[in-house]
Scaffold this active site. Sequence first.
Site, mmCIF file in Angstrom:
data_model
loop_
_atom_site.group_PDB
_atom_site.id
_atom_site.type_symbol
_atom_site.label_atom_id
_atom_site.label_comp_id
_atom_site.label_asym_id
_atom_site.label_seq_id
_atom_site.Cartn_x
_atom_site.Cartn_y
_atom_site.Cartn_z
ATOM 1 C CE LYS A 38 -54.720 -10.860 31.206
ATOM 2 N NZ LYS A 38 -53.649 -11.215 30.252
ATOM 3 C CB CYS A 89 -51.254 -14.489 35.449
ATOM 4 S SG CYS A 89 -50.216 -13.038 35.616
HETATM 5 N N1 LIG Z 1 -47.021 -10.410 35.322
HETATM 6 C C1 LIG Z 1 -47.664 -10.716 34.218
HETATM 7 O O1 LIG Z 1 -47.237 -11.564 33.424
HETATM 8 C C2 LIG Z 1 -48.955 -10.050 33.920
HETATM 9 C C3 LIG Z 1 -49.634 -9.342 34.917
HETATM 10 N N2 LIG Z 1 -50.823 -8.759 34.599
HETATM 11 C C4 LIG Z 1 -51.538 -8.002 35.631
HETATM 12 O O2 LIG Z 1 -50.803 -6.801 35.910
HETATM 13 C C5 LIG Z 1 -50.947 -6.449 37.274
HETATM 14 C C6 LIG Z 1 -49.574 -6.164 37.852
HETATM 15 O O3 LIG Z 1 -48.816 -7.337 37.723
HETATM 16 P P1 LIG Z 1 -47.215 -7.281 37.839
HETATM 17 O O4 LIG Z 1 -46.683 -6.075 37.170
HETATM 18 O O5 LIG Z 1 -46.716 -8.628 37.443
HETATM 19 O O6 LIG Z 1 -47.033 -7.092 39.420
HETATM 20 P P2 LIG Z 1 -45.650 -6.898 40.222
HETATM 21 O O7 LIG Z 1 -45.853 -7.561 41.526
HETATM 22 O O8 LIG Z 1 -44.499 -7.252 39.370
HETATM 23 O O9 LIG Z 1 -45.576 -5.306 40.419
HETATM 24 C C7 LIG Z 1 -46.558 -4.605 41.116
HETATM 25 C C8 LIG Z 1 -45.974 -3.251 41.514
HETATM 26 O O10 LIG Z 1 -47.027 -2.466 42.067
HETATM 27 C C9 LIG Z 1 -46.553 -1.830 43.234
HETATM 28 N N3 LIG Z 1 -47.700 -1.521 44.075
HETATM 29 C C10 LIG Z 1 -48.379 -2.347 44.910
HETATM 30 N N4 LIG Z 1 -49.410 -1.673 45.489
HETATM 31 C C11 LIG Z 1 -49.385 -0.396 44.981
HETATM 32 C C12 LIG Z 1 -50.171 0.763 45.148
HETATM 33 N N5 LIG Z 1 -51.212 0.758 45.985
HETATM 34 N N6 LIG Z 1 -49.858 1.882 44.457
HETATM 35 C C13 LIG Z 1 -48.800 1.891 43.606
HETATM 36 N N7 LIG Z 1 -48.000 0.812 43.388
HETATM 37 C C14 LIG Z 1 -48.296 -0.317 44.074
HETATM 38 C C15 LIG Z 1 -45.562 -2.802 43.839
HETATM 39 O O11 LIG Z 1 -44.668 -2.140 44.693
HETATM 40 C C16 LIG Z 1 -44.885 -3.360 42.595
HETATM 41 O O12 LIG Z 1 -43.777 -2.596 42.215
HETATM 42 C C17 LIG Z 1 -51.698 -7.588 37.940
HETATM 43 O O13 LIG Z 1 -53.046 -7.221 38.066
HETATM 44 C C18 LIG Z 1 -51.609 -8.732 36.936
HETATM 45 O O14 LIG Z 1 -52.789 -9.513 36.972
HETATM 46 C C19 LIG Z 1 -51.386 -8.832 33.353
HETATM 47 C C20 LIG Z 1 -50.726 -9.515 32.357
HETATM 48 C C21 LIG Z 1 -49.488 -10.162 32.569
HETATM 49 C C1 LIG Z 2 -51.711 -17.070 26.957
HETATM 50 C C2 LIG Z 2 -50.493 -16.637 27.623
HETATM 51 O O1 LIG Z 2 -49.407 -16.887 27.198
HETATM 52 N N1 LIG Z 2 -50.683 -15.925 28.749
HETATM 53 C C3 LIG Z 2 -49.525 -15.396 29.414
HETATM 54 C C4 LIG Z 2 -49.538 -15.769 30.886
HETATM 55 O O2 LIG Z 2 -48.304 -15.423 31.341
HETATM 56 P P1 LIG Z 2 -47.616 -16.217 32.572
HETATM 57 O O3 LIG Z 2 -46.442 -15.397 32.941
HETATM 58 O O4 LIG Z 2 -48.619 -16.553 33.593
HETATM 59 O O5 LIG Z 2 -47.001 -17.546 31.922
HETATM 60 P P2 LIG Z 2 -47.625 -18.872 31.357
HETATM 61 O O6 LIG Z 2 -46.820 -19.229 30.171
HETATM 62 O O7 LIG Z 2 -49.077 -18.789 31.204
HETATM 63 O O8 LIG Z 2 -47.255 -19.951 32.526
HETATM 64 C C5 LIG Z 2 -47.975 -19.996 33.708
HETATM 65 C C6 LIG Z 2 -47.584 -21.302 34.396
HETATM 66 O O9 LIG Z 2 -48.119 -22.413 33.655
HETATM 67 C C7 LIG Z 2 -47.092 -23.327 33.313
HETATM 68 N N2 LIG Z 2 -47.411 -23.855 31.983
HETATM 69 C C8 LIG Z 2 -47.619 -22.992 30.944
HETATM 70 C C9 LIG Z 2 -47.974 -23.493 29.724
HETATM 71 C C10 LIG Z 2 -48.109 -24.895 29.534
HETATM 72 O O10 LIG Z 2 -48.416 -25.385 28.447
HETATM 73 N N3 LIG Z 2 -47.879 -25.720 30.610
HETATM 74 C C11 LIG Z 2 -47.536 -25.232 31.835
HETATM 75 O O11 LIG Z 2 -47.337 -25.996 32.780
HETATM 76 C C12 LIG Z 2 -45.803 -22.528 33.369
HETATM 77 O O12 LIG Z 2 -44.722 -23.367 33.678
HETATM 78 C C13 LIG Z 2 -46.078 -21.533 34.490
HETATM 79 O O13 LIG Z 2 -45.787 -22.105 35.742
HETATM 80 O O14 LIG Z 2 -50.561 -15.103 31.582
HETATM 81 C C14 LIG Z 2 -50.533 -13.674 31.468
HETATM 82 C C15 LIG Z 2 -51.703 -13.116 32.208
HETATM 83 O O15 LIG Z 2 -52.811 -13.484 31.843
HETATM 84 O O16 LIG Z 2 -51.522 -12.286 33.074
HETATM 85 C C16 LIG Z 2 -50.683 -13.306 30.004
HETATM 86 O O17 LIG Z 2 -50.741 -11.911 29.859
HETATM 87 C C17 LIG Z 2 -49.522 -13.900 29.260
HETATM 88 O O18 LIG Z 2 -49.628 -13.545 27.876
#
Ligand SMILES: NC(=O)C1=CN([C@@H]2O[C@H](COP(=O)(O)OP(=O)(O)OC[C@H]3O[C@@H](n4cnc5c(N)ncnc54)[C@H](O)[C@@H]3O)[C@@H](O)[C@H]2O)C=CC1
Ligand SMILES: CC(=O)N[C@@H]1[C@@H](OP(=O)(O)OP(=O)(O)OC[C@H]2O[C@@H](n3ccc(=O)[nH]c3=O)[C@H](O)[C@@H]2O)O[C@H](C(=O)O)[C@@H](O)[C@@H]1O
Length: 452
Positions: free
Chosen positions: A236, A290
Amino acid sequence: MRSSEVVGLYGTDAPADRQRRALTSGRVPVAVYGLGKMGLPLAAVYAELTGNVTGVDIDEQVVETVNAGGTHVTGEPGLADLVSVVTADGSLQAVNDPSEAAEAARLHVAIVPTTLTEERRPDLAALEAVVESVAHGLSPGDLFVVESTVPPGTCRDLVEPTLAAASGLDPDEFGVAFCPERTASGRALRDIRGSYPKVVGGVDEESTRAAALVYDELVDNEVIRVSDTTTAECVKVFEGLYRDVNIALANELALVRDDLDVDVVEAISVANTQPYCDIHTPGAGVGGHCIPYYPYFVFDRVSGEMPLSRAARDVNDSMPRFLAETVVDGLQARGTAIEDATVAVLGLAYRPGVAETRASPAIPLVEDLSSRGARILVVDPVLDGASADYPLTPIEELERTDLDAAVLVTNHPEFGDLDWESYDSLVCVDGRDALVDLPDRHDCYVVGRGPN
Ligand SMILES: NC(=O)C1=CN([C@@H]2O[C@H](COP(=O)(O)OP(=O)(O)OC[C@H]3O[C@@H](n4cnc5c(N)ncnc54)[C@H](O)[C@@H]3O)[C@@H](O)[C@H]2O)C=CC1
Ligand SMILES: CC(=O)N[C@@H]1[C@@H](OP(=O)(O)OP(=O)(O)OC[C@H]2O[C@@H](n3ccc(=O)[nH]c3=O)[C@H](O)[C@@H]2O)O[C@H](C(=O)O)[C@@H](O)[C@@H]1O
């Protein structure tokens, strides 16, 4: 459901098909900890599969909204309908207090935020809180799955030992697996259901087996079993490091665009026409919790300097300053001092349509321009006042404002309707190569493409 009917998957000698039937008939109660951008879609898909999910979130508003069949997560196709269905039929209920859910569940899935401290050290407080709560409800045969992105070694060195110590169980009485969430906001349901192979790694063979059986049922794609949790954790964060370094290369090329006197974006797109090149897109910077965070999860776990990855972070973090300097130069060229200027910053969220501002490049940009004395108007249609770091100016108000400059940081679709004819003459800095057909009277600089 009578507790006698409830089964655990870890260490069972039941045939695999009976385990699958138990999972899909709700006899393996599931608890999903964290109902945010990723957790709510994940809990809903688990509820669709098993019919027996308790979502746990510390935010009372989130719990109330979900139990009323609603969703606070916007911009996710299909999510509102799915949450409405699974809450109405009782497959998903939300609670604030984790203890009851932890007691009842036999499959625990943690997808709470994992972020950075001010000192850019991993902040796993939310995950640690979940582990502590689950430990007090852990039963032999339970499986604890971490989907939150974590520093390599977290499941082995933190999750499993803490669960064992706080529950009093022996580590071989319960399972721990890391199954990363390879999902992006805006396509969460599609990604969770299986846009990509699902990676599964356990602290032992039995954890890997049990987790693979679960995700074999949950996703419509291949399940890749890896050697252990640390390997899965590395998969990851390596994906994130790859992305950050490649965005940095694109940004570094954009920063030398004027010396090369070429359209760098054009050259990148043509360079990418052969399979060994995948230069990413230059822009205003890298935001979200992320991609800009994951490198620090690795830095924290290694003794080596990792100069390339650190340099990439520095390049990406330098983009807001480049944007600010481009605004200053553009204004200076027309005899306007930055301290006398009104500048609109378009897009505070880190990505179009996603109500998330963590590590958004707009934040250092606003700070930089403000420190130079400019009056800043921050415009972001997906954020409400409460979730924004600065007071927001509504888009409709912008056209009535006497602007000197505008910087596009995040290309929300709503910005496509901006009437650029209504401004006398602006300095425009386009951080996302998104502003098209601007009147010639505006001086526009596009990152990677130069002045037009
Ligand atoms: N947002 C994304 O694009 C991605 C996020 N992830 C991972 O997923 C995880 C969560 O990310 P998001 O959903 O974006 O976060 P988020 O900030 O959108 O949501 C987190 C939720 O968890 C709750 N929370 C916080 N502490 C808690 C606790 N102790 N017990 C229960 N609930 C609690 C918050 O109230 C909130 O509703 C992170 O570790 C992130 O790295 C992985 C892939 C993609
Ligand atoms: C490879 C990939 O697309 N990874 C995704 C990414 O999601 P995330 O929401 O962070 O979006 P992102 O497209 O990586 O953009 C992150 C940031 O980087 C910027 N960005 C992105 C791509 C690029 O070519 N140039 C650039 O400047 C975006 O504007 C943004 O500010 O990171 C997530 C994660 O790892 O949590 C992952 O699960 C998602 O699939």
